[in-house]
Design a protein around this motif. Structure first.
Motif, PDB file in Angstrom:
ATOM      1  N   LEU A 124     -38.601  80.959 -66.589  1.00 42.60           N
ATOM      2  CA  LEU A 124     -37.770  80.758 -67.655  1.00 42.60           C
ATOM      3  C   LEU A 124     -36.501  81.745 -67.750  1.00 42.60           C
ATOM      4  N   ASN A 125     -35.343  80.950 -67.792  1.00 45.70           N
ATOM      5  CA  ASN A 125     -34.121  81.658 -67.801  1.00 45.70           C
ATOM      6  C   ASN A 125     -33.581  81.726 -69.261  1.00 45.70           C
ATOM      7  N   ALA A 147     -37.388  68.621 -73.091  1.00 43.25           N
ATOM      8  CA  ALA A 147     -37.462  69.150 -71.802  1.00 43.25           C
ATOM      9  C   ALA A 147     -37.336  68.282 -70.728  1.00 43.25           C
ATOM     10  N   GLY A 170     -34.455  71.743 -74.274  1.00 44.11           N
ATOM     11  CA  GLY A 170     -33.501  71.697 -75.276  1.00 44.11           C
ATOM     12  C   GLY A 170     -33.779  72.296 -76.788  1.00 44.11           C
ATOM     13  N   ASP A 184     -30.788  80.775 -70.408  1.00 40.56           N
ATOM     14  CA  ASP A 184     -29.880  79.524 -70.799  1.00 40.56           C
ATOM     15  C   ASP A 184     -30.991  78.422 -71.155  1.00 40.56           C
ATOM     16  N   GLY A 185     -32.248  78.505 -71.067  1.00 36.29           N
ATOM     17  CA  GLY A 185     -32.953  77.310 -71.430  1.00 36.29           C
ATOM     18  C   GLY A 185     -33.536  76.464 -70.202  1.00 36.29           C
ATOM     19  N   THR A 186     -32.952  76.845 -69.094  1.00 35.17           N
ATOM     20  CA  THR A 186     -33.248  76.140 -67.671  1.00 35.17           C
ATOM     21  C   THR A 186     -34.639  76.804 -67.387  1.00 35.17           C
ATOM     22  N   PRO A 224     -37.441  71.431 -61.548  1.00 33.06           N
ATOM     23  CA  PRO A 224     -36.660  72.134 -62.468  1.00 33.06           C
ATOM     24  C   PRO A 224     -36.641  71.380 -63.647  1.00 33.06           C
ATOM     25  N   GLY A 225     -35.998  72.101 -64.736  1.00 32.20           N
ATOM     26  CA  GLY A 225     -35.939  71.402 -66.038  1.00 32.20           C
ATOM     27  C   GLY A 225     -34.905  72.383 -66.973  1.00 32.20           C
ATOM     28  N   THR A 226     -34.739  71.625 -68.086  1.00 32.56           N
ATOM     29  CA  THR A 226     -33.898  72.379 -69.209  1.00 32.56           C
ATOM     30  C   THR A 226     -34.706  72.003 -70.610  1.00 32.56           C
ATOM     31  N   SER A 237     -38.012  76.319 -64.273  1.00 31.84           N
ATOM     32  CA  SER A 237     -38.619  76.065 -62.955  1.00 31.84           C
ATOM     33  C   SER A 237     -40.201  76.205 -62.897  1.00 31.84           C
TER      34      SER A 237
END
Length: 102
Positions: A46-47, A88, A13, A49-51, A9-11, A53
């Motif tokens: 890719l969601n 990220a 930025g 909200d920027g999150t 997972p990640g986000t 997986s």
């Protein structure tokens, strides 16, 4: 060797363009093989909200090495797509599938 499907997972930025997403998916494509494809897993989710997986299939002798390899592969792919590590951050990888001859 065992085939592991690892989810990382990640986000993001930063905003991710369709072109950047396509470049990232291309850089990761070789890690999306038999097990992950047969299970119908998306390579990149890719969601809004920027999150995100990423699900990668890696060959490794054990879970620990599989998780390390997946993180390395993803970090390199992000760099290839022009995304800095600080833009990220990644969460802890997790085994989400195993295919072994044992």
């Amino acid at each position: 060797m065992t085939s592991f499907v690892i989810t990382v997972p990640g986000t993001f930025g930063v905003d991710i363009t369709d072109s950047t997403k396509s470049t990232l998916e291309s850089a990761l494509a070789s890690q999306h093989t038999d097990v992950s494809e047969s299970e119908g897993l998306d390579l990149l989710t890719l969601n809004e909200d920027g999150t995100f997986s990423v699900r990668l299939e890696v060959e490794a002798p054990d879970r620990y090495e599989a998780e390390l390899n997946a993180s390395r592969i993803l970090t390199a792919a992000l760099k290839k797509a022009g995304i800095e590590e600080s833009d990220a951050p990644l969460g802890p990888p997790a085994v989400t599938g195993i295919d072994s001859d044992i």
